[in-house]
Design an enzyme around this catalytic site. Structure first.
Site, PDB file in Angstrom:
ATOM      1  N   LYS A  80       0.855  -1.307   0.059  1.00  0.00           N
ATOM      2  CA  LYS A  80       0.035   0.147   0.072  1.00  0.00           C
ATOM      3  C   LYS A  80       0.855   1.040  -0.005  1.00  0.00           C
ATOM      4  O   LYS A  80       1.748   1.217   0.723  1.00  0.00           O
ATOM      5  CB  LYS A  80      -0.925  -0.130   1.341  1.00  0.00           C
ATOM      6  CG  LYS A  80      -1.995   1.191   1.284  1.00  0.00           C
ATOM      7  CD  LYS A  80      -2.792   1.136   2.526  1.00  0.00           C
ATOM      8  CE  LYS A  80      -3.660   2.053   2.644  1.00  0.00           C
ATOM      9  NZ  LYS A  80      -4.603   2.005   3.808  1.00  0.00           N
ATOM     10  N   SER A 156      -9.051   3.079   2.803  1.00  0.00           N
ATOM     11  CA  SER A 156      -8.188   3.531   2.096  1.00  0.00           C
ATOM     12  C   SER A 156      -7.308   2.593   1.359  1.00  0.00           C
ATOM     13  O   SER A 156      -6.354   2.740   0.204  1.00  0.00           O
ATOM     14  CB  SER A 156      -7.290   4.648   2.627  1.00  0.00           C
ATOM     15  OG  SER A 156      -6.533   3.785   3.785  1.00  0.00           O
ATOM     16  N   SER A 180     -10.108   0.936   6.997  1.00  0.00           N
ATOM     17  CA  SER A 180      -9.586   1.240   5.773  1.00  0.00           C
ATOM     18  C   SER A 180      -8.983  -0.095   5.325  1.00  0.00           C
ATOM     19  O   SER A 180      -8.500  -0.455   3.935  1.00  0.00           O
ATOM     20  CB  SER A 180      -8.274   1.962   5.676  1.00  0.00           C
ATOM     21  OG  SER A 180      -8.744   3.477   5.672  1.00  0.00           O
TER      22      SER A 180
END
Length: 479
Positions: A80, A156, A180
């Site tokens: 990520k 996210s 997230s």
């Protein structure tokens, strides 16, 4: 998306250890799938093919020498883009950081995965500083859901979810400061665990103390195996927890949970939920409880405004990112509107406002403790709706109800995902599991939330549910 799509983490590592496939073959296949599908999904914002193939070749050479291989030997994964990976840039999804040179060191989390033999292939898209539940930025554009590219994979950890659901790689790293990891898992038909706070050490500035690291996978067994690799204390993180007794992978398959009490709440006392989502999640919760021989018990829940409490807490960490390089206010015009609005709202916030947020959080902790005085695990939907439009914004109407009118303009945008924030604010483990498909063909998620530090219990029930109600590991192949 390519004829062969990613096997599970555990199966991929076994194939490489047993010599059925080389790490170079596995990584090359993953890179081909990324090349074929990323133009549509925008899951990866950076790919390091040369670096990944070098690591794969080195691992193949080690196997040929007879060296002992790690538990994740040769498994390709995405990182990520809020987390550092040596040799790759970290943009935080922001124009403020896009174009900076590659970083020199792995995060502790990525370093542990690499030490176990996993091979990072690139960085996955995230909304700017991980602030919202869909993945669209001025820096990288819009990331799309592998089940339906018109919809969001969530946020996210949206790029990670899109990559795993599309079968590009067996797993990706994720992080969860308010949902997230679990929201993308829900919207993308994946397994997403938010561990207890401190389970995976995170030596970085996080004054809100809500964010934890983790992964997105297609099976509970993979999630447990990854947690075995990355969990454990580190002196650089004063909140990191002691090492667990035994293996999470073993606990997921054999922990005795026969005496547990399983609770259900449709709305946590305040949320508005799409009726179809509610029905699918409730049915899944009944299966999960039945899988361990327990009864699902409806419980009444009263919580101290978790959405408003979370919105107050989250601003602290956002200012760390902005203030470090003195980006405010000189580069404010480069920020996405929601990030800028949050910074403007919190700039020079008086101390009494911060104290009010802290007081609400302390009350919320007592509220959540009261829930677990009566049950061991709380089941809810993971999100109130299925995945919404890829470009956003989050809907402000659910089941015909005007969320702005009911909750106010600031909270309304978060009400599509009202169930995830309490676990972050109160440090409980929570996992999202695929509960079924809605009539629009999109995944619905079931959230299991456990007592603080009871990660093994949550994983055990999750594994029992997966056995009782298996799901499609990957999204249908896109043309």
């Amino acid at each position: 998306m390519g004829e062969r799509r990613a096997d599970t983490v555990l199966e991929t590592a076994r194939q490489i250890r047993d010599g059925e496939r080389t790490a170079t073959e596995v990584v090359s296949d993953a890179l081909a799938r990324i090349d074929a599908g990323n133009g549509l999904l925008n899951a990866f914002v950076h790919v390091d093919a040369d670096g990944a193939l070098r690591e794969a070749a080195a691992l193949d050479a080690a196997r040929a020498r007879g060296d002992e291989l790690g538990p994740l030997a040769g498994v390709p994964f995405g990182v990520k883009d809020l987390e550092d990976c040596a040799g790759m840039p970290t943009s935080h999804g922001s124009l403020l950081y896009k174009g900076l040179p590659p970083v020199a060191e792995d995060s502790l989390h990525v370093g542990r995965l690499r030490a176990a033999g996993a091979i990072p292939v690139g960085k996955t898209a995230a909304p700017e500083f991980g602030t919202i539940q869909y993945t669209r930025t001025r820096a990288w554009g819009t990331t799309r859901n592998a089940w339906d590219p018109t919809r969001t994979p969530g946020g996210s950890s949206g790029g990670s979810a899109a990559a795993v659901a599309a079968g590009m790689v067996p797993f990706c790293t994720a992080s969860d400061g308010g949902g997230s990891t679990r929201i993308p898992a829900c919207f993308s038909g994946l397994v997403g665990l938010k561990p207890s706070h401190g389970r995976i050490p995170k030596p970085s500035a996080d004054p809100s103390q809500t964010a934890v690291l983790g992964s997105l996978t297609t099976t509970v067994a993979d999630t447990a195996a990854l947690l075995d690799v990355v969990a454990g204390p580190d002196d650089r993180d004063r909140l990191s927890l002691p090492a667990a007794d035994g293996s999470y992978a073993t606990a997921a398959s054999s922990l005795d949970v026969s005496a547990l009490r399983i609770g259900w709440s449709l709305d946590l006392g305040f949320a508005v939920v799409d009726p179809e989502v509610a029905d699918l999640a409730r049915s899944a919760a009944e299966v999960a409880a039945g899988a361990i021989g327990a009864e699902l018990v409806d419980i009444d829940v009263e919580l101290t405004d978790p959405v408003r409490t979370w919105l107050t807490a989250g601003g602290f960490t956002l200012w760390i990112d902005i203030d470090e390089r003195a980006h405010w206010p000189g580069r404010a015009d480069e920020l996405t509107p929601l990030v800028r609005m949050g910074l403007e709202a919190s700039f020079d916030r008086p101390a009494r406002t911060l104290v009010g947020g802290l007081r609400r959080r302390l009350r919320l902790e007592q509220d959540v403790a009261a829930i677990f005085a009566g049950v061991d695990v709380l089941c809810t939907p993971t999100a109130a709706i299925t995945a919404f439009a890829a470009e956003g914004p989050s809907p402000t109407t659910i089941a015909g109800e005007d969320l702005v009118e009911r909750f106010g303009i600031m909270a309304a945008g978060a009400m599509s995902v009202p169930f995830t924030m309490p676990a972050n604010l109160c440090w409980n483990p929570a996992i999202s599991l695929p509960a079924g498909l809605a009539s629009d063909g999109l995944p619905v998620g079931l959230q299991l939330m456990g007592r603080r530090h009871a990660d093994a219990t949550v994983l055990r029930i999750a594994q029992a549910f997966e056995t009782a109600q298996p799901w499609e590991r990957l999204a249908p192949a896109l043309g």
